[in-house]
Design an enzyme around this catalytic site. Structure first.
Site, mmCIF file in Angstrom:
data_model
loop_
_atom_site.group_PDB
_atom_site.id
_atom_site.type_symbol
_atom_site.label_atom_id
_atom_site.label_comp_id
_atom_site.label_asym_id
_atom_site.label_seq_id
_atom_site.Cartn_x
_atom_site.Cartn_y
_atom_site.Cartn_z
ATOM 1 N N PHE A 150 0.816 -1.221 0.000
ATOM 2 C CA PHE A 150 0.000 0.000 0.000
ATOM 3 C C PHE A 150 0.844 1.262 0.000
ATOM 4 C CE2 PHE A 150 0.868 -0.046 4.559
ATOM 5 C CZ PHE A 150 1.020 1.311 4.806
ATOM 6 N N LYS A 174 -1.076 -6.979 -9.346
ATOM 7 C CA LYS A 174 -2.059 -7.089 -8.262
ATOM 8 C C LYS A 174 -1.690 -6.017 -7.235
ATOM 9 C CE LYS A 174 -3.021 -8.309 -4.560
ATOM 10 N NZ LYS A 174 -3.484 -7.324 -3.530
ATOM 11 N N GLU A 177 -5.005 -3.773 -2.006
ATOM 12 C CA GLU A 177 -6.441 -3.484 -2.024
ATOM 13 C C GLU A 177 -6.773 -2.176 -1.289
ATOM 14 O OE1 GLU A 177 -4.738 -5.901 -0.654
ATOM 15 O OE2 GLU A 177 -5.926 -7.120 0.718
ATOM 16 N N SER A 227 5.167 -6.978 3.441
ATOM 17 C CA SER A 227 5.715 -7.295 4.755
ATOM 18 C C SER A 227 6.474 -8.628 4.708
ATOM 19 C CB SER A 227 4.575 -7.364 5.770
ATOM 20 O OG SER A 227 3.655 -8.355 5.356
ATOM 21 N N CYS A 282 9.481 1.821 3.478
ATOM 22 C CA CYS A 282 10.367 0.710 3.860
ATOM 23 C C CYS A 282 11.770 1.221 4.103
ATOM 24 C CB CYS A 282 10.380 -0.355 2.783
ATOM 25 S SG CYS A 282 11.150 0.235 1.287
ATOM 26 N N GLU A 382 8.781 -3.928 13.298
ATOM 27 C CA GLU A 382 8.608 -2.858 12.312
ATOM 28 C C GLU A 382 7.285 -2.163 12.646
ATOM 29 O OE1 GLU A 382 7.643 -3.948 8.215
ATOM 30 O OE2 GLU A 382 8.699 -2.175 7.504
HETATM 31 P P1 NAD Z 1 1.395 -6.594 3.022
HETATM 32 O O1 NAD Z 1 2.410 -7.677 3.132
HETATM 33 O O2 NAD Z 1 0.260 -6.588 3.976
HETATM 34 O O3 NAD Z 1 0.724 -6.596 1.561
HETATM 35 C C1 NAD Z 1 1.513 -6.628 0.397
HETATM 36 C C2 NAD Z 1 0.719 -7.317 -0.713
HETATM 37 O O4 NAD Z 1 0.451 -8.662 -0.319
HETATM 38 C C3 NAD Z 1 -0.634 -6.657 -0.979
HETATM 39 O O5 NAD Z 1 -0.860 -6.631 -2.376
HETATM 40 C C4 NAD Z 1 -1.622 -7.577 -0.272
HETATM 41 O O6 NAD Z 1 -2.869 -7.621 -0.915
HETATM 42 C C5 NAD Z 1 -0.946 -8.932 -0.351
HETATM 43 N N1 NAD Z 1 -1.265 -9.793 0.806
HETATM 44 C C6 NAD Z 1 -1.586 -9.389 2.060
HETATM 45 N N2 NAD Z 1 -1.809 -10.458 2.851
HETATM 46 C C7 NAD Z 1 -1.620 -11.557 2.079
HETATM 47 C C8 NAD Z 1 -1.698 -12.959 2.316
HETATM 48 N N3 NAD Z 1 -2.006 -13.448 3.519
HETATM 49 N N4 NAD Z 1 -1.438 -13.801 1.301
HETATM 50 C C9 NAD Z 1 -1.120 -13.338 0.075
HETATM 51 N N5 NAD Z 1 -1.039 -12.008 -0.204
HETATM 52 C C10 NAD Z 1 -1.274 -11.127 0.783
HETATM 53 O O7 NAD Z 1 2.209 -5.215 3.064
HETATM 54 P P2 NAD Z 1 1.609 -3.743 3.161
HETATM 55 O O8 NAD Z 1 1.079 -3.516 4.514
HETATM 56 O O9 NAD Z 1 0.751 -3.465 1.990
HETATM 57 O O10 NAD Z 1 2.945 -2.891 2.949
HETATM 58 C C11 NAD Z 1 3.794 -2.525 4.011
HETATM 59 C C12 NAD Z 1 4.957 -3.474 4.124
HETATM 60 O O11 NAD Z 1 5.688 -3.498 2.884
HETATM 61 C C13 NAD Z 1 5.978 -3.048 5.171
HETATM 62 O O12 NAD Z 1 6.407 -4.194 5.846
HETATM 63 C C14 NAD Z 1 7.106 -2.446 4.355
HETATM 64 O O13 NAD Z 1 8.377 -2.472 4.970
HETATM 65 C C15 NAD Z 1 7.075 -3.315 3.154
HETATM 66 N N6 NAD Z 1 7.720 -2.667 2.027
HETATM 67 C C16 NAD Z 1 8.943 -3.113 1.667
HETATM 68 C C17 NAD Z 1 9.617 -2.515 0.634
HETATM 69 C C18 NAD Z 1 10.962 -3.000 0.221
HETATM 70 O O14 NAD Z 1 11.453 -2.541 -0.789
HETATM 71 N N7 NAD Z 1 11.585 -3.909 0.940
HETATM 72 C C19 NAD Z 1 9.017 -1.448 -0.059
HETATM 73 C C20 NAD Z 1 7.750 -1.018 0.328
HETATM 74 C C21 NAD Z 1 7.108 -1.645 1.383
#
Ligand code: NAD
Length: 497
Positions: A150, A174, A177, A227, A282, A382
């Protein structure tokens, strides 16, 4: 007013049919702005099929034509970047200038991809053996999946799709959401730029859509950002289904301030990196490691600056916007409560305060915690919010040990005027992206973005030449036209002469 969103498949809007939806909110006001369809496995399969059908034509489209479309996309995006920034602010909450910055950093990858013809050149060897020539090419994979978080609704997908498309793949994106509109806007821009239908598709959904991408035999690679627990699931499931996977995870970034640093510079940059985008980056600095006897001065200078920040609706020229959801607001406030009860000193408290917004947005103001211990949850987890934790250590060695024993390794920074200390730091710290007097060291598009340890699963970082490598497979061709050395039947292993 609420709208109903859609998927984007083969160049057209497609309504959801699963009956499952999720709410998209404006984080500054708390209002529900849209209903988003969440795809079923069958709907996901139909999107993947559209991308698969478009692949043969796109793979064989000349580099000259692909590049023209990329340049058109770049021009359109430059002309309309402010529309995209407004969409980001409306769903993510970050302030408009920050959203514009995100678009600009994504655009740099488009510009890098405009040079794809040069990047895709293979190599050739004449007379590798007598009368035998060898050359190598890199070819696209097929349908590639991109799953984004997000916190960067435009930039993170743009780390991947310009290069994936330029190298001849077709894409299923994808998006998160929570922030789906940017991806749909980008899809329409691609159409306007002349990209053939089916080359760029948007599949809206949750775990069902993600798992369909991870298990489909027609999807050849996955680029994930999110994450750490989900990144691990994506990496393990995707690779078990024969795909190449790059899965970028969470972070806990440390900023080390040595006693000789310019403390005003360090205080400014700690505030920028800790509270920019409300800490939802991040590469945000979350742990400030104060070395030696500077901590009191540094904390007081950071506190002065943090108290002066204006938090509110990102459309109102504030410094900092809200968190993305009510759940995020509650989680971050909960961490501050836990830090306080575990003994951290709350120097600036973002749980209370005046926020410049109408309605009931998801606000937490800048928060500064001092005397944070490494066993407190504010340090171990985090937080992903505007909470800067100060950890006090006596020596440089202790600071590096803290970083190297952390399970994450995304970004880190050191502030010092000692070149020798900085050089030692960048050499021995176990982190993928290092800043020296630079708090948020996000690499340029022509370098690659990626962390170490639990911040990235897989061995290829995003964009740069690693991105080109990820989205292509190598092929080596050995050729003989003239055959002076043909020696009839010979079952021995071919040797060169
Ligand atoms: P998230 O892991 O909740 O979601 C990421 C994606 O995974 C979304 O598209 C979501 O729909 C999908 N998803 C969520 N739960 C899922 C599941 N159980 N099974 C399959 N898919 C699932 O992450 P977020 O809250 O959207 O983003 C924040 C996180 O992203 C933080 O931890 C941040 O550090 C990380 N991030 C990392 C970087 C990097 O370059 N390392 C960059 C940006 C964000």
């Amino acid at each position: 007013m609420q709208t109903t969103l859609h998927h984007w498949v083969a160049g057209a809007r497609v309504e959801g049919t699963s009956g499952r939806t999720s709410e998209v909110t404006d984080p500054a006001t708390g209002e529900v702005t849209a209903q988003l369809p969440l795809a079923s496995a069958d709907e996901a399969a139909a999107v993947i099929a559209a991308a698969k059908a478009a692949f043969p034509g796109w793979r064989d489209t000349s580099l000259a034509k692909r590049t023209q479309i990329l340049f058109r996309f770049r021009e359109l995006l430059n002309a309309r970047a402010s529309e995209l920034a407004a969409l980001i602010t409306a769903e993510h909450g970050k302030v408009l200038s920050d959203a514009a910055g995100e678009v600009a950093r994504g655009q740099e990858v488009v510009e890098f991809a405009c040079g794809i013809a040069h990047l895709l050149k293979g190599s050739a060897t004449e007379n590798a053996s007598t009368g035998v020539d060898v050359h190598s090419v890199r070819q696209p994979l097929g349908v590639v999946g991109i799953i984004s978080p997000f916190n960067f609704p435009a930039m993170v997908p743009m780390w991947f799709f310009p290069i994936a498309i330029a190298t001849g793949n077709t894409v299923v994106l994808k998006p998160s959401e929570k922030v789906p509109s940017s991806a749909l806007w980008i899809a329409e821009l691609w159409s306007e730029a002349g990209l053939p239908d089916g080359v760029f598709n948007v599949l809206n959904g949750d775990k069902t859509a993600v798992d369909a991408l991870l298990t489909s035999p027609d999807v050849k690679s996955i680029s994930f950002v999110g994450s750490t627990p989900i990144a691990r699931h994506v990496y393990e499931t995707g690779t078990a289904h024969g795909k190449r996977v790059q899965a970028l995870g969470g972070a806990k970034n440390h900023m080390v301030v040595l006693p000789d640093a310019d403390l005003d510079l360090a205080a400014d940059q700690a505030v920028n990196a800790g509270f920019g985008s409300a800490g939802e980056r991040c590469m945000a600095v979350s742990a400030l490691v104060a070395v030696g006897d500077i901590a009191d001065t540094l904390v007081s200078r950071i506190a002065d600056r943090a108290r002066a920040l204006r938090t509110g609706d990102g459309r109102r020229s504030c410094d900092m916007g809200p968190l993305v959801t009510r759940a995020a607001q509650e989680r971050v406030s909960g961490y501050i409560d836990a830090g306080e009860s575990e003994g951290a000193v709350v120097v600036v408290d973002g749980r209370r305060g005046e926020f410049d917004a109408d309605g009931s947005g998801f606000f937490v103001g800048p928060t500064l915690l001092d005397h944070v211990g490494t066993d407190m949850t504010v340090y171990t987890d985090e937080i992903f919010g505007p909470v800067l934790s100060v950890v006090r250590v006596e020596t440089y060695t202790e600071a590096v040990e803290l970083i190297n024993s952390n399970p994450y390794g995304n970004g880190t920074a050191i502030f010092t005027n000692d070149g020798g200390a900085a050089r030692r730091f960048q050499n021995e710290v176990e982190v993928g992206m290092i800043g020296i007097n630079v708090p948020v060291p996000v690499p340029m598009a022509y370098y690659s973005f990626g962390g170490w340890k639990n911040s990235l699963f897989g061995d290829t970082h995003a964009h740069g030449t690693e991105g080109v490598h990820f989205f292509t497979r190598g092929k080596v061709v050995t050729t003989r036209w003239l055959d002076p050395s043909h020696a009839g039947v010979n079952l021995g292993f071919p040797t060169n002469a």
